[in-house]
Design a protein around this motif. Structure first.
Motif, mmCIF file in Angstrom:
data_model
loop_
_atom_site.group_PDB
_atom_site.id
_atom_site.type_symbol
_atom_site.label_atom_id
_atom_site.label_comp_id
_atom_site.label_asym_id
_atom_site.label_seq_id
_atom_site.Cartn_x
_atom_site.Cartn_y
_atom_site.Cartn_z
ATOM 1 N N LEU A 1 28.887 103.385 -0.355
ATOM 2 C CA LEU A 1 30.184 103.377 -1.035
ATOM 3 C C LEU A 1 30.101 104.148 -2.350
ATOM 4 C CD1 LEU A 1 33.099 102.443 -1.226
ATOM 5 C CD2 LEU A 1 32.275 100.305 -2.264
ATOM 6 N N ALA A 2 29.029 103.926 -3.089
ATOM 7 C CA ALA A 2 28.865 104.629 -4.367
ATOM 8 C C ALA A 2 28.848 106.137 -4.159
ATOM 9 C CB ALA A 2 27.586 104.161 -5.054
ATOM 10 N N ALA A 3 28.175 106.562 -3.093
ATOM 11 C CA ALA A 3 28.100 107.998 -2.804
ATOM 12 C C ALA A 3 29.474 108.562 -2.463
ATOM 13 C CB ALA A 3 27.127 108.244 -1.653
ATOM 14 N N ARG A 4 30.314 107.746 -1.847
ATOM 15 C CA ARG A 4 31.643 108.211 -1.446
ATOM 16 C C ARG A 4 32.587 108.359 -2.635
ATOM 17 N NH1 ARG A 4 32.325 106.845 4.079
ATOM 18 N NH2 ARG A 4 34.513 107.465 4.016
ATOM 19 N N VAL A 5 32.448 107.496 -3.623
ATOM 20 C CA VAL A 5 33.415 107.519 -4.738
ATOM 21 C C VAL A 5 32.910 108.277 -5.951
ATOM 22 C CG1 VAL A 5 34.383 105.324 -3.976
ATOM 23 C CG2 VAL A 5 32.661 105.321 -5.787
ATOM 24 N N PHE A 6 31.605 108.503 -6.038
ATOM 25 C CA PHE A 6 31.073 109.136 -7.244
ATOM 26 C C PHE A 6 31.587 110.574 -7.354
ATOM 27 C CE2 PHE A 6 27.900 111.285 -9.889
ATOM 28 C CZ PHE A 6 27.903 110.436 -10.974
#
Length: 203
Positions: A69-74
């Motif tokens: 998820l972090a990779a998707r929103v960063f």
């Protein structure tokens, strides 16, 4: 039932905010952890369904893959805004409920531990704000020691938060976490005295 004073606790990545939160608890103060509530929120079935709908593939085996998820929103402002729209109202509702419980138990002061206190526009709701800070190289070293993030990744995350100088300018009290624990505790006790909050650590 009186409304407790609300003190915000925040700091940049690796500054040592969690250490200060533990010291505050040792002094008998109620500390509400927004990150903990966010983790609990993302275990709720409805939230997981909404996250999977918006970010397909981030829920695996019924649990949220936080790294994915972090990779998707960063670095994606629109994706981050969507994530916040799903989670933030629920986190804030949980924090409000916990604050009400603390007030019902007679707490005169509640510490709200919120990493993005200024960025989220919550500082105006606080009766005071404690900012924990440390030099960037030291903060990077701390985060590298506890995580698998590279220096570049840590610096990129830090750059997406308010600059430390901006947080310090808005703080009621600043704790310089660049020494040993005794140095930090002495600063904390002075800050609490200045805020009209006190009490020695629990034995």
């Amino acid at each position: 039932m009186s409304v407790p004073r609300r003190i915000g606790l925040t700091g940049s990545i690796g500054a040592g905010k969690s250490t200060v939160a533990a010291l505050l608890r040792a002094r008998g103060l109620t500390v509400l952890d927004a990150d903990e509530q966010a983790r609990l929120v993302t275990q709720e079935a409805e939230v997981l369904a909404r996250l999977e709908d918006r970010f397909p593939g981030v829920v695996r085996g019924g649990s949220l893959d936080r790294t994915a998820l972090a990779a998707r929103v960063f670095g994606d402002a629109a994706a981050l805004a969507d994530l916040n729209a799903i989670t933030h109202p629920r986190v804030r509702a949980r924090m409000a409920a916990l604050e009400a419980q603390a007030a019902a138990s007679g707490a005169q002061v509640v510490i709200q531990d919120v990493p993005l206190l200024f960025e989220g526009g919550l500082a105006a709701q606080m009766d005071g704000v404690i900012v924990v800070d440390a030099p960037l190289p030291l903060r990077v070293a701390r985060v590298r020691a506890r995580s698998g993030l590279s220096e570049a990744e840590i610096r990129a995350r830090d750059a997406r938060q308010w600059p430390a100088s901006q947080k310090r300018a808005r703080a009621t009290a600043v704790l310089e976490n660049d020494g040993d624990l005794a140095h930090l505790e002495a600063q904390l006790d002075r800050a609490l005295k200045r805020l009209g909050i006190g009490g020695p650590p629990a034995e």
